[in-house]
Design an enzyme around this catalytic site. Structure first.
Site, PDB file in Angstrom:
ATOM      1  N   ALA A  35     -13.981  44.773  17.694  1.00 50.01           N
ATOM      2  CA  ALA A  35     -15.354  45.215  18.323  1.00 50.01           C
ATOM      3  C   ALA A  35     -15.815  46.554  17.590  1.00 50.01           C
ATOM      4  CB  ALA A  35     -14.992  45.794  19.852  1.00 50.01           C
ATOM      5  N   GLY A  89     -10.758  41.534  18.121  1.00 51.53           N
ATOM      6  CA  GLY A  89     -11.517  40.564  18.270  1.00 51.53           C
ATOM      7  C   GLY A  89     -11.692  39.756  16.991  1.00 51.53           C
ATOM      8  N   GLU A 106      -8.729  37.562  17.106  1.00 50.86           N
ATOM      9  CA  GLU A 106      -9.099  36.311  18.333  1.00 50.86           C
ATOM     10  C   GLU A 106     -10.271  35.447  17.619  1.00 50.86           C
ATOM     11  OE1 GLU A 106      -8.726  38.597  22.226  1.00 50.86           O
ATOM     12  OE2 GLU A 106     -10.140  39.725  21.182  1.00 50.86           O
ATOM     13  N   GLU A 127      -5.717  46.463  21.386  1.00 51.64           N
ATOM     14  CA  GLU A 127      -6.467  46.818  22.332  1.00 51.64           C
ATOM     15  C   GLU A 127      -6.031  48.004  23.281  1.00 51.64           C
ATOM     16  OE1 GLU A 127      -8.566  42.967  20.928  1.00 51.64           O
ATOM     17  OE2 GLU A 127      -6.380  44.018  21.133  1.00 51.64           O
TER      18      GLU A 127
END
Length: 263
Positions: free
Chosen positions: A67, A114, A117, A137
């Protein structure tokens, strides 16, 4: 169509998707999620000539650093608004994971949050030697919410996945290889050539076979063994009657390279 945060190149049967925000370490900010959604669900999915996809980041520092925290730090979201937005992210990543052609993530630098991910949605992952991977995170008071809590345990096992998420450790490419998180580790200069080599090896095979192998594996990992075997039988029955199977058999007997059409 031109994208603000991506570059799409079609090289024969191979699509190369380059995450292109190097000044922000290719983070998932700006219009990148919207651009990824369009390139995968509109461009790639609807182009039957594409038989494999490579995702890579611009530059040497980052595949994708997750992010864009600078964008998010001052953004206040209500619970319903966040839930709706995250559903859209799940739908995007699931669409990338479910696309019928194989996807190779060429991890050219850090793949964090992310970014990792996103790489988990690929079928194969190749990492440059200097790459670092992690889900940090919890260090930011958040949790991996783009599928990390679900895909990573299925890939490397529950205990290791919990360790990575609990500690927020950034692991080396060599460590990622040792735990089965990536398929190969290569020097950075060899990364894209190796990814394209694999993509071309894949694209030389029967497209229907590859499509149904991917679907059978993905479906089988979500269900019990007998249900997976039933899907395998279904997939095999479809492929066995295809023109490509007939061509493959003829080419084998005639000792020539098959010319598959995907039908």
């Amino acid at each position: 169509m031109n994208y603000d945060t991506l570059q799409l190149d079609i090289n024969g049967a191979i699509a190369i998707v380059t995450l292109n925000r190097p000044e922000r370490m290719n983070t998932l900010g700006g219009s990148m999620k919207e651009d990824l959604h369009h390139v995968f669900t509109e461009r790639i999915r609807n182009d039957e000539s594409i038989r494999a996809v490579v995702i890579i980041g611009t530059g040497e520092r980052a595949f994708c650093a997750g992010a864009d925290i600078k964008e998010r730090v001052s953004r206040a979201l209500t619970l319903p608004a966040y839930h709706a937005g995250q559903k859209a992210t799940h739908q995007l990543f699931s669409a990338i994971e479910a696309i019928e052609v194989p996807v190779i993530a060429a991890i050219n630098g850090v793949a964090l949050g992310g970014g990792l991910e996103l790489a988990l949605c690929a079928d194969l992952r190749i990492a440059a030697e200097h790459a670092k991977l992690g889900l940090p995170e919890a260090r930011l008071g958040a949790l991996p919410a783009a599928g990390g809590t679900q895909r990573l345990p299925r890939m490397i096992g529950t205990a290791l996945a919990k360790q990575l998420m609990f500690t927020c450790e950034h692991i080396t490419a060599a460590r990622a290889l040792s735990i089965g998180l990536v398929n190969e580790v290569v020097p950075l200069t060899d990364l894209l050539p190796r990814a394209l080599e694999l993509a071309n090896q894949i694209s030389a095979n029967a497209p229907l076979s590859i499509r149904f192998i991917k679907q059978a594996i993905n479906q089988g990992m979500r269900v019990d063994l007998e249900s997976g075997l039933e899907y395998e039988r279904y997939a095999a029955a479809i492929v066995v009657s295809s023109e490509d199977r007939k061509e493959g058999m003829r080419a084998f007997v005639e000792k020539r390279t098959p010319q598959f059409q995907g039908v």
